[in-house]
Structure formats: C-alpha cells, structure tokens
Motif scaffolding. Structure first.
Motif, PDB file in Angstrom:
ATOM      1  N   VAL A 182       0.830  -1.287  -0.048  1.00  0.00           N
ATOM      2  CA  VAL A 182      -0.180  -0.058  -0.085  1.00  0.00           C
ATOM      3  C   VAL A 182       0.912   1.208   0.050  1.00  0.00           C
ATOM      4  N   VAL A 183       0.413   2.363  -0.531  1.00  0.00           N
ATOM      5  CA  VAL A 183       1.049   3.603  -0.567  1.00  0.00           C
ATOM      6  C   VAL A 183       0.145   4.562  -0.110  1.00  0.00           C
ATOM      7  N   PRO A 184       0.424   5.216   1.119  1.00  0.00           N
ATOM      8  CA  PRO A 184      -0.826   6.004   1.744  1.00  0.00           C
ATOM      9  C   PRO A 184      -0.524   7.672   1.087  1.00  0.00           C
ATOM     10  N   GLY A 185       0.617   7.925   0.535  1.00  0.00           N
ATOM     11  CA  GLY A 185       0.701   9.215   0.106  1.00  0.00           C
ATOM     12  C   GLY A 185       0.498   9.522  -1.401  1.00  0.00           C
ATOM     13  N   ALA A 186       0.510  10.660  -1.669  1.00  0.00           N
ATOM     14  CA  ALA A 186       0.144  11.356  -2.961  1.00  0.00           C
ATOM     15  C   ALA A 186       0.724  12.689  -3.246  1.00  0.00           C
ATOM     16  N   ASP A 261      -4.510   7.718  -6.274  1.00  0.00           N
ATOM     17  CA  ASP A 261      -3.747   8.299  -7.597  1.00  0.00           C
ATOM     18  C   ASP A 261      -2.493   8.809  -7.234  1.00  0.00           C
ATOM     19  N   THR A 262      -1.497   7.942  -7.326  1.00  0.00           N
ATOM     20  CA  THR A 262      -0.134   8.385  -7.229  1.00  0.00           C
ATOM     21  C   THR A 262       0.787   7.691  -8.150  1.00  0.00           C
ATOM     22  N   GLY A 263       2.134   7.975  -8.241  1.00  0.00           N
ATOM     23  CA  GLY A 263       3.042   7.301  -9.224  1.00  0.00           C
ATOM     24  C   GLY A 263       2.990   5.768  -9.155  1.00  0.00           C
TER      25      GLY A 263
END
Length: 342
Positions: A182-186, A261-263
């Motif tokens: 998981v990636v929580p940032g954007a 929505d992130t890289g």
C-alpha cells in the motif's frame, strides 16, 4: 509508418506520466525495429525506463538549467549528433518544447494537447482516441503517423536483483509469507485517503493473516510511521527506505496493491498487478490504471461525491476522499484476494 532511423521521445516527468508513455515506446519499437530510440527524461524518473531492445540511449535533462544559454548550447550539440529524423514530444509543455527545438529533428510531433506554446515547435497529432485515456492519446501519435498499435504493453527494466534484495530485507524483519503493498501518500494531499482509514483497514488485513508493506517516498515517512504505530503487528513500514526499482520489486512480489492516484499506482498497473485504486478529486477515465481490453486486474473505487471529469480535477474538494469508507475498500479487497488466490 516511415522507416525512421533515429527517434527521440521526450517525456521527462512525472513518474505516472513516464509510465503512461511506455506503451507508445513499445509501439514505436514494433513499427521501427531497426531505429535508434533515445529518451529524454529527468534523471530521478529514469529508473522505470527499460534498456535495449526498447531504448538505445537515455538523455538526462536538467530542467533547472533550461534557461541557461551554455546548457542549451551543449544540449543542442549533443542532440544534433544523433541526427534525429523524428521527435515525439509527449510532454507538451514549454520545457519539452525547448528540448524538441534543440533536437534538430526533421519531423517534430506531439499528442494533440500541446500546451504552453509547445505547438509552435511540434505539431499536435489528434487521432480517434482524442478524448480517451492519456495512454491512448499518446498512442494516437503512432497511429496518425501510419503505425500499427496491436496491444497495450509496458516495457519495463529487469528488477530481478531488486526482488532478491527486498526478499532478504523482508525476511530479516520476519515477513516471509504473502503481503499486500500500500502507498498512503500522493503528490496532492487532496488525493490521499485519510490515515485513520488506512489504519483501520490494515488492522482488518493483518487480522486475517495477511501481511502489509507500506511503501512511498521520503515525503511519506510520517504517514508510514503513524499507520504502523497505530495499527497492530504484521505491518512493515518501508516508506522512504527503497530505491525506485526496489519499490517496483516490492509491488511486483505482493499479492495485491492499493493506493490513491499516485505514481506507484501506475507502476502496479504497468506490472499488471492486481490492484485497488481509490479515486476522488481526479478522474480515472483520463489518467487512472489502464491496460486496454485486458485489464480485469483493476478494481476501481470512486468517491460517491466525485464529479471530476477527465480534464477537470476537483482540486478544491478536501472531503472527497473521506467519502470512500473502510467497509467499501474492505469488501473490494476480499473480492480481489479471492480472485488472486483462485
């Protein structure tokens, strides 16, 4: 399509945008198998680019120096030495127009959305997918030039070495079983799912026996610390602790990927990893995960209050992502994991 000999692709940033341009690279190589293809990019995004046979050379562009006459003179000479007969500006901005102009290419094109005066240097090509996903908009440049586009493919670099590195790092921390990434940032905070939601969701995930690896850049470190502190065991925080290719490897080896929505979402998509994408202020119809007809690995969750359109994001709606409930993501997760496990 003409038998181009030396081709320059300009797509310098950002991470997701570079990944969106990879299917165009694939199509170009299929149509011009003998051409020398060179890619101009900012160095910090170059790790996702493949080497040969897709790309023969990479040129790093320092955007901070594009206003320097001496830098431009050196760049112009370097680019002219390739004798480009085709330049594809897939950035469509003033900075990429400068690079296109310096290229000396006989033919200079871009996709139809040429902005900031870039249309004065490169001709925008509008095809049948003019208002579709940005990947299709880029591919229209190949179609309009007479090339064939038979599939959506993402040529990526080898990450076998990084997979081994991450496996050992996980093992050292006690993670030897399956996990989700998981990636929580954007890049925009308005696109982020609230941290308390992540914490509750990952509690449920780890309680079910699945591990969870939190990934992201150094900017996401505090988020990773908060989630891993407030949640229970089974969560491994790697925010700010991986290179870009190590992050790719961690995503590749996971059972499932989840983020807004992130890289890294587009890395998961390029890897065709089973994924859950959370969208609110931006519209997935334009820049969301996309793999053409064969994209059943994508599970999309869109905020019920979202009214974003492909070209008009809701950047001023800070409550948009909070409308996506933990229960909604959890139920989608259960279905996705069942599919992964067969």
């Amino acid at each position: 399509m003409k038998d181009y000999k030396n081709i320059l692709i300009i797509k310098m940033s950002s991470l997701g945008d570079v990944l969106h341009a990879l299917p165009t690279l694939y199509a170009l190589r299929k149509n011009c198998p003998q051409a020398r293809i060179v890619w101009a990019v900012h160095q910090n995004f170059s790790a996702v680019l493949p080497g040969k046979p897709y790309i023969d050379d990479v040129i790093y562009i320092d955007k901070k120096k594009l206003k320097s006459f001496s830098y431009l003179r050196g760049l112009r000479k370097k680019l002219h030495d390739y004798h480009f007969d085709l330049c594809l500006d897939l950035q469509g901005l003033a900075k990429s127009a400068i690079v296109a102009w310096c290229s000396g290419a006989k033919e200079k094109y871009g996709y139809w959305e040429m902005r900031e005066g870039s249309f004065l240097v490169s001709k925008g090509l509008a095809g049948t997918h003019q208002y579709d996903h940005v990947i299709e908009r880029y591919l229209d440049t190949v179609r309009v030039l007479g090339g064939r586009v038979d599939e959506i493919a993402f040529p990526l670099p080898s990450i076998e070495k990084e997979k081994g590195i991450m496996k050992e790092r996980f093992r050292a921390l006690g993670l030897t079983g399956p996990y989700i990434a998981v990636v929580p940032g954007a890049r925009w905070s308005v696109k982020e799912w609230p941290l308390p939601y992540w914490t509750e969701f990952l509690r449920r995930v780890t309680a079910s026996g699945m591990g969870a690896v939190i990934l992201g850049s150094a900017d996401d470190t505090v988020k990773g610390q908060v989630i891993s502190r407030d949640a229970e065991t089974g969560i491994y925080d790697f925010t700010g602790k991986t290179s870009l290719r190590e992050l790719m490897a961690a995503i590749s080896s996971s059972r499932l990927y989840i983020s807004a929505d992130t890289g890294p979402l587009h890395i998961a998509n390029a890897l065709k990893k089973e994924l859950i994408a959370l969208f609110g202020p931006t519209c997935p119809d334009r820049t969301g995960p996309y793999g053409g007809p064969d994209s059943s690995y994508i599970h999309m969750i869109i905020s019920p209050t979202s009214q974003a359109t492909p070209d008009h994001p809701l950047v001023n709606d800070p409550e948009c992502m909070s409308q996506i409930t933990v229960d909604t993501v959890w139920h989608t997760y259960i279905q996705a994991i069942k599919k992964v496990n067969g």
